[in-house]
Design a protein around this motif. Structure first.
Motif, PDB file in Angstrom:
ATOM      1  N   UNK A 292      36.654  46.670  42.596  1.00 51.14           N
ATOM      2  CA  UNK A 292      37.305  47.424  43.628  1.00 51.14           C
ATOM      3  C   UNK A 292      35.776  47.673  44.706  1.00 51.14           C
ATOM      4  N   UNK A 293      34.627  48.791  43.686  1.00 52.77           N
ATOM      5  CA  UNK A 293      33.042  48.337  44.329  1.00 52.77           C
ATOM      6  C   UNK A 293      32.286  46.977  44.690  1.00 52.77           C
ATOM      7  N   UNK A 294      32.582  46.147  43.595  1.00 56.07           N
ATOM      8  CA  UNK A 294      32.121  44.892  44.275  1.00 56.07           C
ATOM      9  C   UNK A 294      32.665  44.304  45.429  1.00 56.07           C
ATOM     10  N   UNK A 295      34.109  44.038  45.743  1.00 56.81           N
ATOM     11  CA  UNK A 295      34.667  43.654  47.177  1.00 56.81           C
ATOM     12  C   UNK A 295      34.177  44.632  48.226  1.00 56.81           C
ATOM     13  N   UNK A 296      34.185  45.627  47.814  1.00 55.50           N
ATOM     14  CA  UNK A 296      33.851  46.781  49.156  1.00 55.50           C
ATOM     15  C   UNK A 296      32.775  46.574  49.850  1.00 55.50           C
ATOM     16  N   UNK A 297      31.918  46.713  48.765  1.00 53.27           N
ATOM     17  CA  UNK A 297      30.174  45.724  49.049  1.00 53.27           C
ATOM     18  C   UNK A 297      30.437  44.531  49.562  1.00 53.27           C
ATOM     19  N   UNK A 298      31.182  43.636  49.408  1.00 49.07           N
ATOM     20  CA  UNK A 298      31.441  42.666  49.986  1.00 49.07           C
ATOM     21  C   UNK A 298      31.648  42.487  51.374  1.00 49.07           C
TER      22      UNK A 298
ATOM     23  N   UNK B  27      40.209  44.276  49.039  1.00 45.48           N
ATOM     24  CA  UNK B  27      39.413  45.006  48.051  1.00 45.48           C
ATOM     25  C   UNK B  27      40.287  45.217  47.019  1.00 45.48           C
ATOM     26  N   UNK B  28      41.294  44.662  46.495  1.00 52.02           N
ATOM     27  CA  UNK B  28      41.723  44.189  45.561  1.00 52.02           C
ATOM     28  C   UNK B  28      41.900  43.049  45.500  1.00 52.02           C
ATOM     29  N   UNK B  29      40.365  42.664  45.500  1.00 59.01           N
ATOM     30  CA  UNK B  29      40.215  41.318  45.329  1.00 59.01           C
ATOM     31  C   UNK B  29      40.986  40.284  45.710  1.00 59.01           C
ATOM     32  N   UNK B  30      42.727  40.359  45.914  1.00 55.86           N
ATOM     33  CA  UNK B  30      43.588  39.043  45.917  1.00 55.86           C
ATOM     34  C   UNK B  30      43.444  38.641  48.013  1.00 55.86           C
ATOM     35  N   UNK B  31      43.477  37.742  48.382  1.00 58.25           N
ATOM     36  CA  UNK B  31      43.799  36.341  49.086  1.00 58.25           C
ATOM     37  C   UNK B  31      44.714  36.935  50.273  1.00 58.25           C
ATOM     38  N   UNK B  32      44.268  37.755  51.202  1.00 59.45           N
ATOM     39  CA  UNK B  32      44.936  37.917  52.190  1.00 59.45           C
ATOM     40  C   UNK B  32      45.686  36.803  52.798  1.00 59.45           C
ATOM     41  N   UNK B  33      45.108  35.125  53.337  1.00 60.20           N
ATOM     42  CA  UNK B  33      45.312  34.381  53.423  1.00 60.20           C
ATOM     43  C   UNK B  33      45.407  33.131  52.727  1.00 60.20           C
ATOM     44  N   UNK B  34      45.269  31.958  52.721  1.00 63.34           N
ATOM     45  CA  UNK B  34      44.968  31.147  51.263  1.00 63.34           C
ATOM     46  C   UNK B  34      43.628  30.735  51.230  1.00 63.34           C
TER      47      UNK B  34
ATOM     48  N   UNK C  64      34.143  35.946  47.162  1.00 64.06           N
ATOM     49  CA  UNK C  64      33.644  35.989  46.094  1.00 64.06           C
ATOM     50  C   UNK C  64      34.157  37.513  45.575  1.00 64.06           C
ATOM     51  N   UNK C  65      35.292  37.485  46.239  1.00 59.98           N
ATOM     52  CA  UNK C  65      35.943  38.764  46.252  1.00 59.98           C
ATOM     53  C   UNK C  65      36.750  38.583  44.509  1.00 59.98           C
ATOM     54  N   UNK C  66      36.737  39.875  43.768  1.00 59.49           N
ATOM     55  CA  UNK C  66      37.412  39.839  42.417  1.00 59.49           C
ATOM     56  C   UNK C  66      38.503  40.231  42.180  1.00 59.49           C
ATOM     57  N   UNK C  67      39.314  39.519  41.395  1.00 62.91           N
ATOM     58  CA  UNK C  67      40.930  39.982  41.530  1.00 62.91           C
ATOM     59  C   UNK C  67      40.374  41.386  40.474  1.00 62.91           C
ATOM     60  N   UNK C  68      41.150  42.664  40.944  1.00 63.03           N
ATOM     61  CA  UNK C  68      40.407  43.947  40.109  1.00 63.03           C
ATOM     62  C   UNK C  68      41.829  44.158  39.577  1.00 63.03           C
ATOM     63  N   UNK C  69      42.739  43.675  38.853  1.00 66.64           N
ATOM     64  CA  UNK C  69      44.341  43.672  38.170  1.00 66.64           C
ATOM     65  C   UNK C  69      44.215  43.114  37.043  1.00 66.64           C
ATOM     66  N   UNK C  70      44.870  43.339  35.611  1.00 68.45           N
ATOM     67  CA  UNK C  70      44.866  42.538  34.677  1.00 68.45           C
ATOM     68  C   UNK C  70      46.010  43.174  33.757  1.00 68.45           C
ATOM     69  N   UNK C  71      47.140  42.422  33.657  1.00 64.29           N
ATOM     70  CA  UNK C  71      48.683  42.697  33.141  1.00 64.29           C
ATOM     71  C   UNK C  71      48.656  42.282  31.760  1.00 64.29           C
ATOM     72  N   UNK C  72      48.331  42.841  30.303  1.00 63.95           N
ATOM     73  CA  UNK C  72      48.746  42.248  29.071  1.00 63.95           C
ATOM     74  C   UNK C  72      49.451  42.738  28.785  1.00 63.95           C
ATOM     75  N   UNK C  73      49.885  42.316  27.604  1.00 59.61           N
ATOM     76  CA  UNK C  73      51.175  42.502  26.509  1.00 59.61           C
ATOM     77  C   UNK C  73      50.312  42.332  25.295  1.00 59.61           C
TER      78      UNK C  73
END
Ligand SMILES: *Cc1c(COP(=O)(O)O)cnc(C)c1O
Length: 391
Positions: A17-23, A233-240, A247-256
């Motif tokens: 998130x910090x990285x994305x905000x700076x970018x 901000x969360x690193x996801x794509x607002x448009x394809x 260089x935005x980075x997705x911040x979330x991982x879901x693991x099980x």
């Protein structure tokens, strides 16, 4: 990497998130200063409102934005004292609490403005800090064009009387994810008209703003004084294709953890309704997440997860508590790590992949995830061994 400590968990890397905000800040300020508002509504799009807000401030976010007054007050209660705007009031909202907490509120109508002014009069020198939202073509919230003059005139009168200070005039785009859509030019032109009318009425707002993430990234002409970025901000794509390119980075991982694996025979049906029937002998794995965790049932038979270095397709319907994947003959032991989604660095599916599988947008995927899952925040800058999203 170790497996998840829990049955299933959401891991959010605040370093991403910090990285994305700076970018984003660098990007929008390339041609002159533009302030960045980071939007943390809806529990930070599922990433945790308070933690996302703190990461954003640390990386230099000038403003935070939320929808509701309750969200704004929760941020204040968590210790955030910076510039903060909310924009979705409901009848009966306690504007006095917001004004006392230094939250800037948004008015769409003269009636709302009067309510804010009534509490602002009792509040020190400048009164309540209010922004005015004009509808330039989304036809959702905001003042309709026919009422702009009245809204601005009422605001100017309240301002002269010291009850309010109009700090902003703003609007919201309908099709910023489609840069060639004619609504973009039309709304920008309408917004300029509104700003001219506001100036005619004697208003001199500190900030004027129109752009969300997609417009911030794709449409410099829409930047004005400030951009409101949520999804990017969360690193996801607002448009394809836009976010990875900058260089935005997705911040979330879901693991099980895999619950069990077992063989099934050709002809065996899988999950409710047997919407998938094995066309060969194979093995399946049971993953203990379902729509109770916000996994979309609409992704039945179309999404995939990552187990032991390959994508494993979801077979049959996603259930409330679990889903079944095809393990193609392998029998990994119970407890094996399953990556439901992540930044994609290792090949695991992303929130965007899940969105396409469920015929929705990544916003909805990450915002809905939760339920019985535990959410943890890690900082891959402070601790490179965390299962963060740093490449
Ligand atoms: C949610 C929201 C945003 C953020 O939009 P993104 O597409 O996530 O960047 C900006 N402005 C308003 C008014 C919003 O409601």
């Amino acid at each position: 990497m170790t497996g998840p400590a829990h049955r299933a968990e959401i891991v959010v890397d605040v370093a991403a998130i910090r990285h994305n905000v700076r970018v984003l800040k660098d990007l929008v300020s390339a041609d002159g200063p533009v302030a960045l508002m980071v939007v943390v509504k809806a529990d930070g799009y599922g990433h945790g409102m308070v933690e996302s807000a703190a990461a954003a401030r640390e990386a230099g976010a000038d403003w935070l934005g939320v929808a509701t007054l309750e969200e704004a007050l929760a941020l204040r209660a968590a210790g955030d004292h910076g510039p903060l705007l909310c924009w979705l009031s409901a009848p009966g909202d306690d504007f006095a609490a917001a004004v006392a907490a230094g939250v800037e509120v948004t008015a769409y109508t003269v009636a709302e403005l009067d309510e804010v002014a009534a509490v602002g009069g009792a509040h020190g020198e400048d009164g309540a800090r209010v922004q005015l939202k004009v509808d330039t073509g989304l036809s959702r919230g905001g003042s309709p064009r026919a009422q702009w003059r009245d809204l601005f005139a009422a605001a100017a009168a309240h301002e002269r009387a010291g009850r309010i200070r109009v700090t902003g005039v703003w609007s919201h785009l309908a099709a910023s994810d489609e840069p060639a859509h004619p609504a973009n030019d039309a709304q920008e032109a309408a917004f300029r008209e509104a700003l001219a009318l506001a100036a005619d009425a004697g208003l001199d707002p500190d900030v004027t703003h129109l752009a969300n993430s997609a417009a911030a990234l794709l449409r410099p002409s829409s930047h004005f004084d400030l951009v409101r970025c949520g999804i990017a901000t969360y690193g996801l794509d607002p448009a394809p294709g836009v976010s990875p390119r900058v260089g935005l980075r997705p911040a979330m991982t879901v693991r099980a953890r895999l619950l069990m694996s077992k063989p099934i025979a050709a002809g065996d049906g899988v999950s409710y309704g047997h919407t998938w029937v094995a066309d060969r002998d194979t093995t399946v794995g049971v993953v203990p997440v379902g729509y109770g965790e916000g996994i979309p049932r609409a992704a039945s038979n179309s999404a995939s997860v990552w187990v032991e270095d390959s994508r494993r397709p979801v077979r049959g319907r996603v259930c409330m508590d679990q889903l079944v994947v095809d393990l193609h003959g392998e029998l990994p032991p119970p407890g094996t790590e399953v990556l439901v989604l992540g930044p994609g660095d290792r090949g695991e599916p992303t929130a965007q992949d899940w969105a396409e599988a469920a015929d929705t947008i990544s916003y909805e995927i990450v915002t809905r995830l939760g339920g019985r899952m535990v959410r943890r925040h890690v900082d891959s800058d402070a601790d490179p061994d965390t299962e963060g999203t740093a490449p």
